[in-house]
Design an enzyme around this catalytic site. Structure first.
Site, PDB file in Angstrom:
ATOM      1  N   ALA A 313       7.712  -1.618  16.704  1.00 12.16           N
ATOM      2  CA  ALA A 313       8.849  -0.704  16.703  1.00 12.16           C
ATOM      3  C   ALA A 313       9.975  -1.054  15.722  1.00 12.16           C
ATOM      4  CB  ALA A 313       9.426  -0.598  18.108  1.00 12.16           C
ATOM      5  N   GLY A 314      10.101  -2.345  15.353  1.00  9.96           N
ATOM      6  CA  GLY A 314      11.264  -2.748  14.574  1.00  9.96           C
ATOM      7  C   GLY A 314      11.316  -2.108  13.197  1.00  9.96           C
ATOM      8  N   ASP A 390       2.784   1.976  14.141  1.00  7.73           N
ATOM      9  CA  ASP A 390       3.399   2.077  12.807  1.00  7.73           C
ATOM     10  C   ASP A 390       3.238   0.682  12.210  1.00  7.73           C
ATOM     11  OD1 ASP A 390       4.791   2.903  10.619  1.00  7.73           O
ATOM     12  OD2 ASP A 390       6.752   2.918  11.591  1.00  7.73           O
ATOM     13  N   CYS A 443       3.434   2.950   5.888  1.00 10.41           N
ATOM     14  CA  CYS A 443       4.226   3.437   4.746  1.00 10.41           C
ATOM     15  C   CYS A 443       3.569   2.892   3.479  1.00 10.41           C
ATOM     16  CB  CYS A 443       5.705   3.082   4.855  1.00 10.41           C
ATOM     17  SG  CYS A 443       6.035   1.343   4.804  1.00 10.41           S
TER      18      CYS A 443
HETATM   19  C1  LIG Z   1       6.353  -0.696   9.470  1.00 10.20           C
HETATM   20  S1  LIG Z   1       7.344  -1.637  10.501  1.00 10.20           S
HETATM   21  C2  LIG Z   1       7.713  -0.496  11.786  1.00 10.20           C
HETATM   22  C3  LIG Z   1       8.829   0.443  11.433  1.00 10.20           C
HETATM   23  C4  LIG Z   1       9.394   1.151  12.654  1.00 10.20           C
HETATM   24  N1  LIG Z   1       8.375   1.859  13.375  1.00 10.20           N
HETATM   25  C5  LIG Z   1      10.518   2.096  12.303  1.00 10.20           C
HETATM   26  O1  LIG Z   1      10.257   3.293  12.140  1.00 10.20           O
HETATM   27  O2  LIG Z   1      11.659   1.647  12.203  1.00 10.20           O
HETATM   28  C6  LIG Z   1       6.210  -2.706  11.258  1.00 10.20           C
HETATM   29  C7  LIG Z   1       6.820  -3.614  12.297  1.00 10.20           C
HETATM   30  O3  LIG Z   1       5.750  -4.316  12.917  1.00 10.20           O
HETATM   31  C8  LIG Z   1       6.206  -5.577  13.269  1.00 10.20           C
HETATM   32  N2  LIG Z   1       5.020  -6.432  13.523  1.00 10.20           N
HETATM   33  C9  LIG Z   1       4.354  -7.242  12.675  1.00 10.20           C
HETATM   34  N3  LIG Z   1       3.350  -7.850  13.317  1.00 10.20           N
HETATM   35  C10 LIG Z   1       3.371  -7.411  14.594  1.00 10.20           C
HETATM   36  C11 LIG Z   1       2.599  -7.705  15.738  1.00 10.20           C
HETATM   37  N4  LIG Z   1       1.581  -8.563  15.691  1.00 10.20           N
HETATM   38  N5  LIG Z   1       2.913  -7.093  16.896  1.00 10.20           N
HETATM   39  C12 LIG Z   1       3.945  -6.217  16.950  1.00 10.20           C
HETATM   40  N6  LIG Z   1       4.722  -5.910  15.903  1.00 10.20           N
HETATM   41  C13 LIG Z   1       4.430  -6.492  14.733  1.00 10.20           C
HETATM   42  C14 LIG Z   1       7.043  -5.998  12.087  1.00 10.20           C
HETATM   43  O4  LIG Z   1       7.939  -7.034  12.466  1.00 10.20           O
HETATM   44  C15 LIG Z   1       7.742  -4.694  11.748  1.00 10.20           C
HETATM   45  O5  LIG Z   1       8.973  -4.633  12.393  1.00 10.20           O
END
Ligand SMILES: C[S@@+](CC[C@H](N)C(=O)[O-])C[C@H]1O[C@@H](n2cnc3c(N)ncnc32)[C@H](O)[C@@H]1O
Length: 514
Positions: A313-314, A390, A443
């Site tokens: 989500a981040g 995402d 993206c």
């Molecule tokens: C493309 S970004 C998501 C963008 C978000 N959906 C938005 O619209 O603001 C991908 C996110 O996945 C997180 N991430 C990376 N590895 C992950 C994991 N194993 N489990 C969950 N989240 C993860 C990253 O820290 C990052 O914040």
């Protein structure tokens, strides 16, 4: 990048580089001698270039902090931004031109001098700076930050660059390139492997002829777009009428607005006040991201009390949209993010939604491949109706947003990313309700992260069926701005040059009821 250092690739002191003067040392020097006549914006741009190239900084963060430290006013801040971001985006082409003008490889020019030349060349070739001013200020900059003895070299190289037009330089680039692809990559300032990946992705939908337009779009600063979330009490079209000087309701997302001028923070505050919009419901967000979240919600009819999960989500842009939609639909959202810090960003991002309905969104921080991320049992009624994956990706679809990103990515990053994407999809599928919908979003348009990932997921999970994401995106889009989505695939690929969005990839998968 051939014959040149990529940003971040040049570390340590180089021959003739000097000792790395700090701001304070520079001040001492300029007190001893007459202060060079050089604008603060150019010094900030130089410092940012150095932060990015030598210290692996992110350009947007370095710019914000350098502009703040130098106390630049709005006009100079805009100039510093254009100088630094424009130079970083164009680095591949600038370095080749500098090599041709200096008749030596860029790697043989000391790091400081090369950065001074890059900023000077960018002004000569891409900005309206008068040639004599660009050369003069660059020579002064070299005297301030680098080895004074090579100020004459800077003068000579920039004068040589200024003698030819952009078209003439592009012809020289083509004449000296190793291949047509090398020429295209250098001319449009992309690494050659990125050009190939983008061409492959366009070719997969029959749009290879658009490659030049896409590469050009990557080099333009994106316009600022905003999302107006459900619950704001006003539509995007109505808000544009209230704020005609700041906002325009254009673009493919029905909740999207384009900032027509000024500072986004000020535009948001003004709109919140004049249109009585609750805080946190008008937010800066790319319209491709908006459509990706809306497509998941609109893919099938929402039933009462649905459970939604945002697995990665981040920083929470899409969570905010899902949350606002969930309030209206009577659904709940669990937002998971592996990084604690980014989970906090998600919490901030759903502040506005939480004010409308405190129970709708829950934010947790776990690895999305682990059971804890899901917080549910495996009985059907405990599983999720809609899951957004995402996924972390190469970000090749957002190059226009991060000027340095293209030089930092490597093809060797992909195997690790695609393995993670696979594991996240598998974990999500295991927690998807029969009849539920999983949106796999990146993206990046790189086929290894898009179609290949989806085809493989369909093979691993015979219970999955791909839904028509193109139809869902069109249905979710603003009526008069339905995006053109060619190609046979059921997934939707958005593009900066065609839709003025990031190159978001959206695939919708449903789990067949058994
Ligand atoms: C493309 S970004 C998501 C963008 C978000 N959906 C938005 O619209 O603001 C991908 C996110 O996945 C997180 N991430 C990376 N590895 C992950 C994991 N194993 N489990 C969950 N989240 C993860 C990253 O820290 C990052 O914040």
């Amino acid at each position: 990048m051939s014959g040149q250092q990529s940003p971040g690739g040049r570390r340590g002191k180089q021959q003739g580089q000097g000792s790395g003067r700090s701001q304070g040392q520079r001040r001492g020097r300029s007190q001893r001698q007459s202060r060079p006549r050089i604008s603060g914006a150019r010094i900030v741009a130089y410092d940012v270039l150095r932060d990015v190239v030598e210290r692996d900084a992110y350009a947007n963060l370095a710019l914000a902090s350098r502009i703040r430290d130098a106390r630049l006013d709005g006009r100079d801040a805009a100039l510093a931004t254009e100088l630094a971001a424009g130079t970083l985006r164009s680095l591949g082409r600038l370095d080749r031109i500098i090599e041709l003008a200096a008749d030596r490889p860029a790697k043989d020019i000391d790091a400081r001098t090369l950065n001074v030349l890059r900023i000077g060349a960018h002004q000569l070739l891409a900005m309206r700076t008068a040639a004599h001013a660009a050369v003069h200020e660059s020579v002064e900059l070299q005297r301030l930050v680098g080895n004074e003895r090579v100020a004459g070299f800077v003068n000579g190289v920039l004068r040589e660059i200024g003698r030819s037009t952009n078209e003439e330089w592009d012809a020289r680039i083509a004449d000296t390139a190793k291949s047509a692809d090398d020429a295209l990559a250098v001319r449009t300032s992309h690494p050659a492997w990125v050009v190939r990946a983008l061409r492959d992705a366009l070719r997969a939908e029959g749009s290879e002829a658009e490659l030049d337009a896409l590469l050009d779009a990557d080099n333009a600063s994106p316009r600022v777009n905003l999302a107006l979330l459900e619950g704001a009490g006003i539509t995007a079209e109505e808000l544009a009428l209230v704020e005609p000087d700041a906002l325009d309701a254009v673009g493919p997302s029905p909740i999207g607005l384009e900032l027509t001028g000024g500072d986004p923070g000020r535009a948001i505050a003004g709109a919140e006040e004049r249109a009585a919009i609750p805080a946190g419901l008008l937010r800066v967000q790319d319209q491709g991201s908006q459509l990706a979240a809306l497509a998941l919600v609109r893919a099938t009819q929402v039933r009462p009390s649905e459970r939604w999960l945002d697995l990665c989500a981040g920083p929470g842009g899409k969570t905010a949209i899902l949350g606002a939609e969930a309030v209206v639909e009577g659904a709940t959202v669990r937002a998971n993010e592996v990084s604690d810090h980014r989970a906090d960003l998600v919490r901030n991002s759903v502040d506005g939604v939480a004010a409308l309905s405190p129970e709708t969104v829950t934010v947790v921080s776990h690895d999305g491949r682990e059971e804890e991320a899901f917080g549910c049992g495996r009985d059907d009624h405990e599983l999720y109706d809609r899951i957004l994956v995402d996924a972390p990706c190469s970000g090749l679809g957002a190059l226009r947003r991060r000027p340095e990103a293209r030089w930092r990515k490597q093809p060797s990053d992909l195997p690790e990313l695609t393995a993670l994407q696979t594991e996240l999809i598998d974990a999500a599928v295991a927690h998807l309700k029969p009849g539920g919908v999983l949106a796999y979003v990146t993206c990046s348009p790189h086929l290894a992260e898009t179609r290949v990932g989806v085809e493989r997921a369909l093979k691993r999970h015979p219970e999955l069926r791909e839904l028509d994401a193109k139809a869902a995106v069109r249905a979710a889009a603003r009526e008069d701005a339905e995006p053109s989505l060619p190609g046979e695939q059921l997934s939707a690929q958005l593009w900066p040059h065609r839709h003025d969005t990031d190159a978001m990839f959206i695939s919708l998968l449903t789990r067949e009821a058994q």
